[in-house]
Scaffold this motif. Sequence first.
Motif, PDB file in Angstrom:
ATOM      1  N   GLY A 276     -68.203  45.968-107.062  1.00 54.35           N
ATOM      2  CA  GLY A 276     -66.771  45.900-107.338  1.00 54.35           C
ATOM      3  C   GLY A 276     -65.902  46.636-106.341  1.00 54.35           C
ATOM      4  O   GLY A 276     -64.737  46.907-106.619  1.00 54.35           O
ATOM      5  N   THR A 277     -66.444  46.974-105.159  1.00 57.20           N
ATOM      6  CA  THR A 277     -65.661  47.696-104.154  1.00 57.20           C
ATOM      7  C   THR A 277     -64.766  46.716-103.396  1.00 57.20           C
ATOM      8  O   THR A 277     -65.171  45.596-103.078  1.00 57.20           O
ATOM      9  N   PHE A 278     -63.540  47.142-103.120  1.00 54.18           N
ATOM     10  CA  PHE A 278     -62.602  46.311-102.376  1.00 54.18           C
ATOM     11  C   PHE A 278     -63.086  46.120-100.940  1.00 54.18           C
ATOM     12  O   PHE A 278     -63.616  47.045-100.316  1.00 54.18           O
ATOM     13  N   GLN A 279     -62.856  44.913-100.434  1.00 57.16           N
ATOM     14  CA  GLN A 279     -63.187  44.615 -99.041  1.00 57.16           C
ATOM     15  C   GLN A 279     -61.935  44.806 -98.183  1.00 57.16           C
ATOM     16  O   GLN A 279     -60.840  44.417 -98.587  1.00 57.16           O
ATOM     17  N   PHE A 280     -62.108  45.386 -97.004  1.00 52.13           N
ATOM     18  CA  PHE A 280     -60.980  45.698 -96.140  1.00 52.13           C
ATOM     19  C   PHE A 280     -61.173  45.088 -94.757  1.00 52.13           C
ATOM     20  O   PHE A 280     -62.297  44.917 -94.275  1.00 52.13           O
ATOM     21  N   ASP A 281     -60.040  44.753 -94.149  1.00 53.39           N
ATOM     22  CA  ASP A 281     -59.992  44.417 -92.732  1.00 53.39           C
ATOM     23  C   ASP A 281     -59.281  45.544 -92.007  1.00 53.39           C
ATOM     24  O   ASP A 281     -58.488  46.281 -92.605  1.00 53.39           O
ATOM     25  N   VAL A 282     -59.547  45.674 -90.730  1.00 58.92           N
ATOM     26  CA  VAL A 282     -58.879  46.702 -89.933  1.00 58.92           C
ATOM     27  C   VAL A 282     -57.615  46.107 -89.327  1.00 58.92           C
ATOM     28  O   VAL A 282     -57.669  45.142 -88.573  1.00 58.92           O
ATOM     29  N   GLY A 283     -56.478  46.665 -89.722  1.00 61.41           N
ATOM     30  CA  GLY A 283     -55.200  46.172 -89.257  1.00 61.41           C
ATOM     31  C   GLY A 283     -54.731  46.877 -88.004  1.00 61.41           C
ATOM     32  O   GLY A 283     -55.485  47.629 -87.371  1.00 61.41           O
ATOM     33  N   PRO A 284     -53.463  46.672 -87.620  1.00 61.49           N
ATOM     34  CA  PRO A 284     -52.902  47.341 -86.440  1.00 61.49           C
ATOM     35  C   PRO A 284     -53.007  48.862 -86.570  1.00 61.49           C
ATOM     36  O   PRO A 284     -52.792  49.432 -87.639  1.00 61.49           O
ATOM     37  N   GLY A 285     -53.363  49.495 -85.465  1.00 61.34           N
ATOM     38  CA  GLY A 285     -53.479  50.948 -85.476  1.00 61.34           C
ATOM     39  C   GLY A 285     -54.723  51.444 -86.184  1.00 61.34           C
ATOM     40  O   GLY A 285     -54.841  52.639 -86.473  1.00 61.34           O
ATOM     41  N   GLY A 286     -55.661  50.539 -86.510  1.00 64.76           N
ATOM     42  CA  GLY A 286     -56.881  50.958 -87.189  1.00 64.76           C
ATOM     43  C   GLY A 286     -56.710  51.185 -88.675  1.00 64.76           C
ATOM     44  O   GLY A 286     -57.609  51.722 -89.325  1.00 64.76           O
ATOM     45  N   ARG A 287     -55.580  50.781 -89.240  1.00 60.70           N
ATOM     46  CA  ARG A 287     -55.330  51.014 -90.664  1.00 60.70           C
ATOM     47  C   ARG A 287     -56.023  49.945 -91.498  1.00 60.70           C
ATOM     48  O   ARG A 287     -55.859  48.753 -91.264  1.00 60.70           O
ATOM     49  N   PRO A 288     -56.813  50.344 -92.531  1.00 62.24           N
ATOM     50  CA  PRO A 288     -57.475  49.349 -93.371  1.00 62.24           C
ATOM     51  C   PRO A 288     -56.486  48.629 -94.279  1.00 62.24           C
ATOM     52  O   PRO A 288     -55.606  49.252 -94.855  1.00 62.24           O
ATOM     53  N   THR A 289     -56.638  47.323 -94.386  1.00 63.30           N
ATOM     54  CA  THR A 289     -55.792  46.530 -95.275  1.00 63.30           C
ATOM     55  C   THR A 289     -56.690  45.713 -96.194  1.00 63.30           C
ATOM     56  O   THR A 289     -57.723  45.192 -95.762  1.00 63.30           O
ATOM     57  N   PRO A 290     -56.344  45.588 -97.477  1.00 62.09           N
ATOM     58  CA  PRO A 290     -57.184  44.832 -98.412  1.00 62.09           C
ATOM     59  C   PRO A 290     -57.330  43.380 -97.973  1.00 62.09           C
ATOM     60  O   PRO A 290     -56.388  42.767 -97.494  1.00 62.09           O
ATOM     61  N   ARG A 291     -58.498  42.827 -98.166  1.00 54.04           N
ATOM     62  CA  ARG A 291     -58.758  41.428 -97.829  1.00 54.04           C
ATOM     63  C   ARG A 291     -58.375  40.558 -99.021  1.00 54.04           C
ATOM     64  O   ARG A 291     -58.818  40.791-100.143  1.00 54.04           O
ATOM     65  N   LEU A 292     -57.549  39.545 -98.769  1.00 50.64           N
ATOM     66  CA  LEU A 292     -57.036  38.674 -99.822  1.00 50.64           C
ATOM     67  C   LEU A 292     -57.409  37.227 -99.525  1.00 50.64           C
ATOM     68  O   LEU A 292     -57.531  36.832 -98.364  1.00 50.64           O
TER      69      LEU A 292
END
Length: 534
Positions: A276-292
Amino acid sequence: MAARLTFLTGSRAGTAVDLPENETTIGRDPGCHITFSPNEVLVSAKHALILLGPDGYSLRDLGSRNGTFVNGEKVEGDFLLSHGALVQFGAGGPGARFVMGSTAEQMPTLDQHELARASEIFAATKSSGGSAGKPASEDVTTTRDLVAVAVKRGKLNRRTVLLVALVAVVGIGAALTLQLRNTADLERALAELSETLETERATRSQLEADIAQFQMQADSLEAFLSEEQMRVANDPRIDADAIRDMSRSVALLVFTYGYAEEDSDRMLRYEVGPGGTFQFDVGPGGRPTPRLSFGGNGDPVQHQGTATAFLVDSSGVLLTNRHVAEPWARDEYLEFLRSRGQDVEGRFIDLRAYFPPGGPSYPLTIERVSDQADVAVARIVGPSPRRSPLPLSVGGSSAGPGDQLVLIAYPTGLHNLLFRESRDQRELIMQSVGRRDVRLLAGELAARRLIQPLIVKGDISDTTPREIIHTAESTGGASGGPLIDLSRMVIGIHYASVRSPSPGDPFQTQRGVPISYAWNILPIGVKRVLEGRN
């Protein structure tokens, strides 16, 4: 060019500042135009500058220690602000929304659903160094939770202090070995250690101030409720008992909506992995963003809110506002998805009504919305409650400027109901709910039979063919409440608080839609019943 900063988080949350047509400095320094509390330790003394140029308002960071962010991205140079931009002063610091044009002058009283998205963006800047799969922030629902989180963060800060201290000691040894060639680095490490200790002390002070602020707001609300009850009860022109009976037909609306593909049941959802852990992508500046994704395997992306509606027919027909029936109409994220070529629409995940004093909830469907005014018709799915429909002034009201009226509504939604209870009761309720979810909280309040609208008296300031301007005070959540004249007939539906267009002027008026606009969209059968009743 009208523009305003509406603060959503931090010590200035709930306030708004009109921006002049020149420069506006922002920081903790008392000389700044917009000044933050000294306890806002993530804000620098002179943090940022907003200035009006040929292309509009621009934001400039003034070399602040923790940076300035717009929509989660760090500002470099002069950043041109667009309507609705989320501005944050320091990673994890206070945040505000920038609005322009007519929107800067008019504020709907519907609970601001975009606050949830703003909070996610603000939290993401603070947690950009965190590991994927972990929540960006603690879930705080009670004062006890707030204290627990603060203690936990305090422990983390102490660990940080120890780590910095260890680095400093190692730095000292290295400096001695290298004949003090790194004296400047050592001084910098010691300065950072001192700053960390100061931040720890300031954080604790801010916690104490926040708790005091929460209690002050609760005390203020309690005093306002007592005063309004006395005003209504002591006015000989108002039949207080009859108005209380009418309030039983005024419902609290609680809704959740998300995003769905057009002509499809697939909702935009978070993607989750094993456990049940959220999946993340690496956004601009290395900031993690939730995958939708549409049709994903996690919870849907959703917004929650509350409003007001009232029963007009025993078959379960209610009236409310169009912006309540379509809360996604001004949703910037929806527009963003469409701009990326997505055929997507806003859609209710859940919409239900709670009638005083509580008990079961009633699922609703939206039957029709007006294309001329901020009015909509909703209908209960299934059996209706045993309540008397409110009488509508279908033939027109004789009420005019100077006459009194009563607004029955749920301003501030569930918070209004919650803060009417004692501190111990509030904590018990929040502990039983367990997490921030308006549906769970509404259900708990209904089970305890604590659903009760606020009855507010006011005067009619002016009437136009399209509006009833009045003085019955209201805030977010009062949208859809009936405006009742002294003959106990519904003459309008409250929809907004409108601020003065003059910069810095705190004056605002309350606005309602004449009931004639609702009459135009009522079902034929309901009209016949109302005509026969009148």
